[in-house]
Design a protein around this motif. Structure first.
Motif, PDB file in Angstrom:
ATOM      1  N   GLU A  70       7.219 -12.745   2.610  1.00  0.00           N
ATOM      2  CA  GLU A  70       8.556 -12.521   3.152  1.00  0.00           C
ATOM      3  C   GLU A  70       9.272 -11.459   2.325  1.00  0.00           C
ATOM      4  O   GLU A  70      10.475 -11.269   2.469  1.00  0.00           O
ATOM      5  N   ASP A  71       8.512 -10.771   1.463  1.00  0.00           N
ATOM      6  CA  ASP A  71       9.110  -9.787   0.560  1.00  0.00           C
ATOM      7  C   ASP A  71       8.117  -8.657   0.328  1.00  0.00           C
ATOM      8  O   ASP A  71       7.482  -8.558  -0.725  1.00  0.00           O
ATOM      9  N   LEU A  72       7.975  -7.792   1.329  1.00  0.00           N
ATOM     10  CA  LEU A  72       7.022  -6.681   1.301  1.00  0.00           C
ATOM     11  C   LEU A  72       7.696  -5.448   0.695  1.00  0.00           C
ATOM     12  O   LEU A  72       8.723  -4.994   1.207  1.00  0.00           O
ATOM     13  N   HIS A  73       7.114  -4.918  -0.373  1.00  0.00           N
ATOM     14  CA  HIS A  73       7.714  -3.773  -1.065  1.00  0.00           C
ATOM     15  C   HIS A  73       6.909  -2.491  -0.836  1.00  0.00           C
ATOM     16  O   HIS A  73       5.701  -2.526  -0.637  1.00  0.00           O
ATOM     17  N   LYS A  99       2.847  -7.376  -1.470  1.00  0.00           N
ATOM     18  CA  LYS A  99       3.472  -8.670  -1.162  1.00  0.00           C
ATOM     19  C   LYS A  99       4.077  -9.191  -2.465  1.00  0.00           C
ATOM     20  O   LYS A  99       3.448  -9.916  -3.230  1.00  0.00           O
ATOM     21  N   ARG A 100       5.326  -8.788  -2.738  1.00  0.00           N
ATOM     22  CA  ARG A 100       5.908  -9.020  -4.053  1.00  0.00           C
ATOM     23  C   ARG A 100       6.098 -10.508  -4.349  1.00  0.00           C
ATOM     24  O   ARG A 100       5.919 -10.946  -5.492  1.00  0.00           O
ATOM     25  N   ASP A 101       6.472 -11.301  -3.355  1.00  0.00           N
ATOM     26  CA  ASP A 101       6.655 -12.729  -3.591  1.00  0.00           C
ATOM     27  C   ASP A 101       5.330 -13.405  -3.920  1.00  0.00           C
ATOM     28  O   ASP A 101       5.249 -14.235  -4.836  1.00  0.00           O
ATOM     29  N   LEU A 102       4.284 -13.049  -3.214  1.00  0.00           N
ATOM     30  CA  LEU A 102       2.962 -13.600  -3.505  1.00  0.00           C
ATOM     31  C   LEU A 102       2.485 -13.145  -4.880  1.00  0.00           C
ATOM     32  O   LEU A 102       1.932 -13.934  -5.663  1.00  0.00           O
ATOM     33  N   GLN A 103       2.696 -11.886  -5.197  1.00  0.00           N
ATOM     34  CA  GLN A 103       2.303 -11.368  -6.499  1.00  0.00           C
ATOM     35  C   GLN A 103       3.014 -12.136  -7.625  1.00  0.00           C
ATOM     36  O   GLN A 103       2.401 -12.498  -8.631  1.00  0.00           O
ATOM     37  N   ALA A 104       4.312 -12.393  -7.455  1.00  0.00           N
ATOM     38  CA  ALA A 104       5.076 -13.101  -8.486  1.00  0.00           C
ATOM     39  C   ALA A 104       4.551 -14.522  -8.689  1.00  0.00           C
ATOM     40  O   ALA A 104       4.451 -14.998  -9.824  1.00  0.00           O
ATOM     41  N   THR A 183       4.008   4.948  -9.135  1.00  0.00           N
ATOM     42  CA  THR A 183       5.223   5.146  -8.341  1.00  0.00           C
ATOM     43  C   THR A 183       6.455   5.223  -9.225  1.00  0.00           C
ATOM     44  O   THR A 183       6.529   4.553 -10.266  1.00  0.00           O
ATOM     45  N   PRO A 184       7.449   6.045  -8.835  1.00  0.00           N
ATOM     46  CA  PRO A 184       8.716   6.059  -9.568  1.00  0.00           C
ATOM     47  C   PRO A 184       9.569   4.843  -9.230  1.00  0.00           C
ATOM     48  O   PRO A 184       9.207   4.036  -8.365  1.00  0.00           O
ATOM     49  N   ALA A 185      10.691   4.706  -9.897  1.00  0.00           N
ATOM     50  CA  ALA A 185      11.583   3.562  -9.687  1.00  0.00           C
ATOM     51  C   ALA A 185      12.167   3.579  -8.274  1.00  0.00           C
ATOM     52  O   ALA A 185      12.134   4.589  -7.569  1.00  0.00           O
ATOM     53  N   GLY A 186      12.711   2.426  -7.889  1.00  0.00           N
ATOM     54  CA  GLY A 186      13.393   2.312  -6.602  1.00  0.00           C
ATOM     55  C   GLY A 186      12.650   1.494  -5.583  1.00  0.00           C
ATOM     56  O   GLY A 186      13.046   1.455  -4.413  1.00  0.00           O
ATOM     57  N   VAL A 187      11.559   0.832  -5.988  1.00  0.00           N
ATOM     58  CA  VAL A 187      10.807   0.010  -5.035  1.00  0.00           C
ATOM     59  C   VAL A 187      11.702  -1.117  -4.524  1.00  0.00           C
ATOM     60  O   VAL A 187      12.501  -1.672  -5.272  1.00  0.00           O
ATOM     61  N   SER A 188      11.570  -1.428  -3.239  1.00  0.00           N
ATOM     62  CA  SER A 188      12.384  -2.492  -2.651  1.00  0.00           C
ATOM     63  C   SER A 188      11.745  -2.950  -1.351  1.00  0.00           C
ATOM     64  O   SER A 188      10.703  -2.433  -0.935  1.00  0.00           O
ATOM     65  N   ALA A 189      12.386  -3.906  -0.704  1.00  0.00           N
ATOM     66  CA  ALA A 189      11.765  -4.602   0.425  1.00  0.00           C
ATOM     67  C   ALA A 189      11.879  -3.834   1.734  1.00  0.00           C
ATOM     68  O   ALA A 189      12.838  -3.091   1.972  1.00  0.00           O
ATOM     69  N   LEU A 190      10.887  -4.069   2.587  1.00  0.00           N
ATOM     70  CA  LEU A 190      10.872  -3.557   3.952  1.00  0.00           C
ATOM     71  C   LEU A 190      10.969  -4.721   4.927  1.00  0.00           C
ATOM     72  O   LEU A 190      10.530  -5.834   4.622  1.00  0.00           O
ATOM     73  N   VAL A 191      11.516  -4.438   6.109  1.00  0.00           N
ATOM     74  CA  VAL A 191      11.585  -5.443   7.171  1.00  0.00           C
ATOM     75  C   VAL A 191      11.084  -4.804   8.459  1.00  0.00           C
ATOM     76  O   VAL A 191      11.047  -3.572   8.593  1.00  0.00           O
ATOM     77  N   PRO A 192      10.657  -5.628   9.430  1.00  0.00           N
ATOM     78  CA  PRO A 192      10.218  -5.059  10.703  1.00  0.00           C
ATOM     79  C   PRO A 192      11.280  -4.152  11.318  1.00  0.00           C
ATOM     80  O   PRO A 192      12.470  -4.453  11.287  1.00  0.00           O
TER      81      PRO A 192
END
Length: 214
Positions: A70-73, A99-104, A183-192
């Motif tokens: 639920e948290d794709l970066h 999949k940042r939530d799964l990774q965490a 990758t440089p800074a600024g990674v964040s979530a995507l939504v459909p």
């Protein structure tokens, strides 16, 4: 001797201005290769390596939102394409989807987190451009027209030659290998529904849309 199965054809990347294609073999990735990104992730600025399967590579303009997250970066990256002798013959723009939530959750258990990085379609790629990769220049990613990531290739801790030398300590680099360089800074979530545009100065652009989960 006859094989018992038929292997699927490898993904192939278009080469800008050339009728030939680049068949993808292995996909190597480096993490924490920009100090500002390492800082935003709460990690030391030291290179770490991981891999994705060839099935992660996609050139589709529409990508379904993946399962089990639920948290794709997004992470925009310069990608190196290797030829004979493990030398760089081309480069392009790629995005490492995570999949940042799964990774965490996996990190919290000190467990391997490759399933959060190596899922099918997790490495969108643009066309390649033959020749040496740019040593400097703008790298950026925008979502729905709003810039989220912005940096310069010169900020890489390990530039391409040094990165390949380090990777070569552990693997015999081969024709068909792709190397995502961080990758440089600024990674964040995507939504459909998000429209993603990834850019690196001097290289063909990468654009794709994230669609509803299947």
């Amino acid at each position: 001797m006859t094989d018992i199965i038929s292997r699927p054809a490898p993904p192939r990347l278009a080469i800008d201005g050339d009728s030939r294609t680049f068949p993808v073999g292995r996909v190597f990735c480096i993490g924490r290769n920009y100090a500002d990104h390492a800082k935003e992730m709460g990690a030391a600025a030291e290179a770490i390596f991981f891999t994705k399967p060839a099935s992660a590579v996609t050139t589709d303009a529409a990508l379904p939102y993946p399962t089990e997250t639920e948290d794709l970066h997004h992470e925009v990256e310069l990608v190196l394409a290797l030829g004979d002798g493990g030398r760089i013959i081309a480069s392009g723009v790629g995005v490492d989807l995570t999949k940042r939530d799964l990774q965490a959750r996996l990190k919290a258990k000190s467990a391997p987190w490759e399933i959060a990085k190596g899922f099918d379609g997790s490495a969108p790629m643009g066309s390649l451009r033959l020749g040496e990769p740019p040593a400097s220049g703008a790298i950026s990613l925008s979502v729905n027209g709003v810039t989220r990531q912005s940096g310069d290739l010169a900020q890489m801790i390990l530039p391409p030659a040094a990165l390949l030398a380090e990777l070569g300590r552990f693997f015999a680099l081969q024709p068909g290998d792709l190397v995502f360089t961080g990758t440089p800074a600024g990674v964040s979530a995507l939504v459909p529904g998000d429209q993603v545009s990834a850019r690196i100065a001097g290289l063909p652009p990468l654009d794709f849309t994230l669609t509803e989960r299947r």
